[in-house]
Design a protein around this motif. Structure first.
Motif, short mmCIF file in Angstrom:
data_model
loop_
_atom_site.label_atom_id
_atom_site.label_comp_id
_atom_site.label_asym_id
_atom_site.label_seq_id
_atom_site.Cartn_x
_atom_site.Cartn_y
_atom_site.Cartn_z
N SER A 83 29.39 -18.95 -41.28
CA SER A 83 28.02 -19.43 -41.06
C SER A 83 27.92 -20.40 -39.89
O SER A 83 26.86 -20.52 -39.28
N SER A 84 29.02 -21.09 -39.55
CA SER A 84 28.98 -22.06 -38.45
C SER A 84 28.78 -21.38 -37.09
O SER A 84 28.44 -22.03 -36.11
N GLN A 85 28.98 -20.05 -37.04
CA GLN A 85 28.76 -19.33 -35.78
C GLN A 85 27.28 -19.22 -35.44
O GLN A 85 26.90 -19.10 -34.28
N MET A 86 26.44 -19.23 -36.48
CA MET A 86 25.01 -18.94 -36.31
C MET A 86 24.30 -20.09 -35.58
O MET A 86 24.34 -21.24 -36.01
N LYS A 87 23.67 -19.75 -34.48
CA LYS A 87 22.90 -20.72 -33.71
C LYS A 87 21.43 -20.29 -33.68
O LYS A 87 21.09 -19.15 -33.97
N GLU A 88 20.56 -21.21 -33.33
CA GLU A 88 19.13 -20.93 -33.31
C GLU A 88 18.83 -19.76 -32.36
O GLU A 88 19.31 -19.73 -31.22
N GLY A 89 18.08 -18.78 -32.85
CA GLY A 89 17.70 -17.64 -32.04
C GLY A 89 18.76 -16.55 -31.97
O GLY A 89 18.58 -15.53 -31.31
N MET A 90 19.87 -16.73 -32.64
CA MET A 90 20.99 -15.77 -32.60
C MET A 90 20.73 -14.62 -33.57
O MET A 90 20.19 -14.81 -34.66
#
Length: 300
Positions: free
Chosen positions: A101-108
């Motif tokens: 989950s730490s990979q997920m960035k805004e707009g990704m």
């Protein structure tokens, strides 16, 4: 020769496999652990911050032993455990989920998420129903054995099982690179293993030679030794605490078992009294059983 650090202690393991400058050592271990074909061998590994910050006040702070990223974005955590805390499957899923989950960035987009792998090296028998020292878990459909996704991959490497196979000559570090790297973790306690690995390093494996040389170097570093001894003591204290808890649980279990045995004996006596025609009041007085318990016996 200087006494070398026990690489089964997580601090020592990280000092060798998780330090900048030792990426080639980590890459060689991962190539062996992930069983990658030669054309797909890992050549570049980026070490990442092993800390995950709290998301809220109740969230525990997670610290990964070795947290790395491959060129294709794959995230990998390697954790080594000396003591069995009996929570490994939940612990490893928690760390996997945090990394994923730490990979997920805004707009990704979800399609941009990369494979996430956890590798657990344990110094105890964990999967008692499996004889293999290296087990790999993924997400499969039960009946068809169809792989849902390769995004999740969890490895367990059990050192005691490997040692048994080594002593029985069922594995050969000259032929199997993963066996080499895992036996290296045991080498501080076994002169025969050390000798075999040093021969392999001198004859054919330059990365293993680099690892042994670096292991020798950090084992003589005063600052590393100070931190290592503190960590080793903490792990020994943890092991003692776990043993005390297990012993207390065993004692309580025995007490419960004794009480259940006594109860069964009383019920057997009461049943004999019923069969002899004695009244419930007398049976209750002599055995201590309640009227309800005696009525249940009468209707058996």
């Amino acid at each position: 020769m200087t006494k070398r650090l026990d690489l089964r202690v997580d601090f020592a393991f990280k000092s060798l496999f998780g330090m900048h400058g030792n990426e080639s050592i980590l890459a060689a271990f991962l190539n062996a652990a992930l069983r990658l074909p030669e054309e797909k061998n890992i050549t570049t590994v980026h070490l990442l911050d092993p800390h995950f910050n709290k998301e809220n006040q109740e969230d525990k702070r997670s610290i990964l032993d070795v947290h790395a990223q491959l060129e294709d974005g794959t995230r990998i955590n390697i954790e080594i455990q000396l003591n069995n805390k009996h929570d490994m499957e939940k612990r490893t899923l928690y760390y996997w989920s945090k990394m994923y989950s730490s990979q997920m960035k805004e707009g990704m987009d979800y399609g941009e998420l990369c494979q996430t792998i956890t590798i657990n090296i344990v110094n105890f028998r964990y999967l008692s129903h499996i004889n293999h020292y290296h087990s790999v878990f993924q997400l499969y459909e039960r009946e068809e054995k169809l792989l849902l996704t390769d995004m999740l991959e969890i490895h367990f490497m059990e050192l005691p099982k490997l040692l048994i196979k080594w002593r029985r000559k069922e594995v050969d570090p000259r032929e199997n690179q993963l066996v080499r790297w895992l036996l290296l973790l045991e080498a501080s306690e076994d002169e025969e293993i050390t000798q075999v690995l040093e021969e392999i390093a001198m004859q054919e494996d330059q990365v293993l030679k680099k690892a042994i040389d670096e292991w020798e170097r950090v084992s003589q570093d005063p600052e590393v030794l100070l931190a290592y001894e503190a960590r080793r003591k903490a792990l020994l204290d943890e092991k003692s605490a776990l043993k005390r808890a297990e012993n207390l649980g065993k004692i309580e279990g025995e007490k419960i078992g004794e009480k259940r045995g006594e109860k069964r004996g009383v019920l057997k006596v009461a049943l004999g009294m019923i069969q002899e025609g004695m009244d419930s009041k007398t049976i209750s007085k002599l055995t201590g059983l309640t009227q309800e318990e005696i009525d249940k016996l009468r209707h058996q």
